[in-house]
Design a protein around this motif. Structure first.
Motif, PDB file in Angstrom:
ATOM      1  N   GLN A 103       0.821  -1.211   0.000  1.00  0.00           N
ATOM      2  CA  GLN A 103       0.000   0.000   0.000  1.00  0.00           C
ATOM      3  C   GLN A 103       0.854   1.260   0.000  1.00  0.00           C
ATOM      4  O   GLN A 103       0.517   2.245  -0.670  1.00  0.00           O
ATOM      5  N   THR A 126      -7.237  12.529  -2.452  1.00  0.00           N
ATOM      6  CA  THR A 126      -7.349  11.575  -3.554  1.00  0.00           C
ATOM      7  C   THR A 126      -6.319  10.466  -3.446  1.00  0.00           C
ATOM      8  O   THR A 126      -6.651   9.290  -3.337  1.00  0.00           O
ATOM      9  N   THR A 129      -5.741   7.686  -0.089  1.00  0.00           N
ATOM     10  CA  THR A 129      -6.469   6.453   0.197  1.00  0.00           C
ATOM     11  C   THR A 129      -6.162   5.433  -0.891  1.00  0.00           C
ATOM     12  O   THR A 129      -5.790   5.806  -2.016  1.00  0.00           O
ATOM     13  N   VAL A 130      -6.349   4.145  -0.577  1.00  0.00           N
ATOM     14  CA  VAL A 130      -6.013   3.105  -1.546  1.00  0.00           C
ATOM     15  C   VAL A 130      -6.905   3.206  -2.784  1.00  0.00           C
ATOM     16  O   VAL A 130      -6.421   3.171  -3.915  1.00  0.00           O
ATOM     17  N   HIS A 131      -8.231   3.346  -2.570  1.00  0.00           N
ATOM     18  CA  HIS A 131      -9.104   3.425  -3.743  1.00  0.00           C
ATOM     19  C   HIS A 131      -8.852   4.708  -4.532  1.00  0.00           C
ATOM     20  O   HIS A 131      -8.939   4.726  -5.758  1.00  0.00           O
ATOM     21  N   GLY A 132      -8.521   5.806  -3.828  1.00  0.00           N
ATOM     22  CA  GLY A 132      -8.191   7.039  -4.530  1.00  0.00           C
ATOM     23  C   GLY A 132      -6.895   6.912  -5.311  1.00  0.00           C
ATOM     24  O   GLY A 132      -6.786   7.394  -6.450  1.00  0.00           O
ATOM     25  N   LEU A 134      -5.647   4.171  -6.546  1.00  0.00           N
ATOM     26  CA  LEU A 134      -5.901   3.334  -7.713  1.00  0.00           C
ATOM     27  C   LEU A 134      -6.550   4.143  -8.833  1.00  0.00           C
ATOM     28  O   LEU A 134      -6.236   3.960 -10.016  1.00  0.00           O
ATOM     29  N   GLY A 135      -7.461   5.052  -8.474  1.00  0.00           N
ATOM     30  CA  GLY A 135      -8.081   5.908  -9.475  1.00  0.00           C
ATOM     31  C   GLY A 135      -7.064   6.802 -10.158  1.00  0.00           C
ATOM     32  O   GLY A 135      -7.113   7.000 -11.378  1.00  0.00           O
TER      33      GLY A 135
END
Length: 233
Positions: A103, A126, A129-132, A134-135
């Motif tokens: 991570q 943005t 975070t992990v999902h941010g 990845l985006g």
């Protein structure tokens, strides 16, 4: 399975004859092939695969025996091709699985991308975070580049597959965007290519079995390792 539900000897014999016929048709299609991707060869291949699978199942149910034939993984999972012989449109569907194994590396890469773009103010929300992250990552790089550099981004590859589907006419703009993968017809798949660690495991198992057989033949007790031959001896 009860005896009443078992196939008859005649059914098994008919399935064997169907395999012979499919073999002849496949050979004829190969001999007449018009190019590397001749649809007649694909069709004959799928018919042969289906006939061999049916015969194998009936043989096992009736006589508790199997054939030595094995159809390659991608094709046997699909029904026979029923799409247009001369497709005017193609769709390429790709799935690649990844695991997030680092991570901190992922977050650092996303923050670096945002800093390079000059969007430092939004970086914490943005890329923090992990999902941010990845985006940010998939918004910056093409999927093929991520696949080739996944370790740099803290990712580990999983299974992947690529399907090529055929159609008579291209879809209207925006027609499938709300549900891009819901209308895939397996009978429209021209070809597919799969990558999975399970294939490597199968190969390793075969190597281990071969080593065991060699050890049995030459009398090793299992605690000794096979050593390479010395070319100078």
């Amino acid at each position: 399975m009860s005896d009443a539900a078992q196939p008859t000897a005649a059914e098994v014999r008919a399935a064997a004859e169907a395999v012979k016929t499919a073999l002849d048709r496949h050979l004829a299609a190969v001999e007449r092939r018009s190019g590397e991707d001749d649809p007649a060869v694909y069709e004959a291949f799928n018919e042969l695969a289906a006939a061999a699978e049916t015969y194998d199942e009936l043989l096992y149910e009736r006589h508790d025996e199997v054939t030595p034939f094995e159809i390659p993984g991608g094709e046997e999972a699909l029904p026979p091709y029923a799409g247009p012989e001369e497709p005017n449109s193609l769709s390429v569907l790709i799935r690649r699985d990844y695991s997030v194994v680092d991570q901190q590396r992922l977050l650092a890469q996303a923050e670096r991308i945002e800093a390079a773009d000059g969007d430092v103010g939004a970086g914490e929300e943005t890329a923090g975070t992990v999902h941010g992250a990845l985006g940010v990552l998939f918004g910056e790089y093409e999927p093929d580049e991520i696949a080739s550099r996944h370790k740099e981004f803290g990712l580990e590859e999983g299974d992947s597959t690529l399907w090529v589907t055929a159609a008579d006419e291209p879809a209207e703009p925006g027609e499938w965007l709300e549900a891009p993968f819901d209308q895939v017809d397996p009978q429209q798949v021209v070809c597919r290519f799969d990558v999975s660690a399970v294939f490597d495991d199968d190969a390793d198992d075969l190597d281990d079995d071969l080593d065991d057989e060699i050890e049995d033949v030459i009398g090793l007790d299992g605690d000794e390792d096979l050593e390479p031959l010395d070319a100078e001896r």
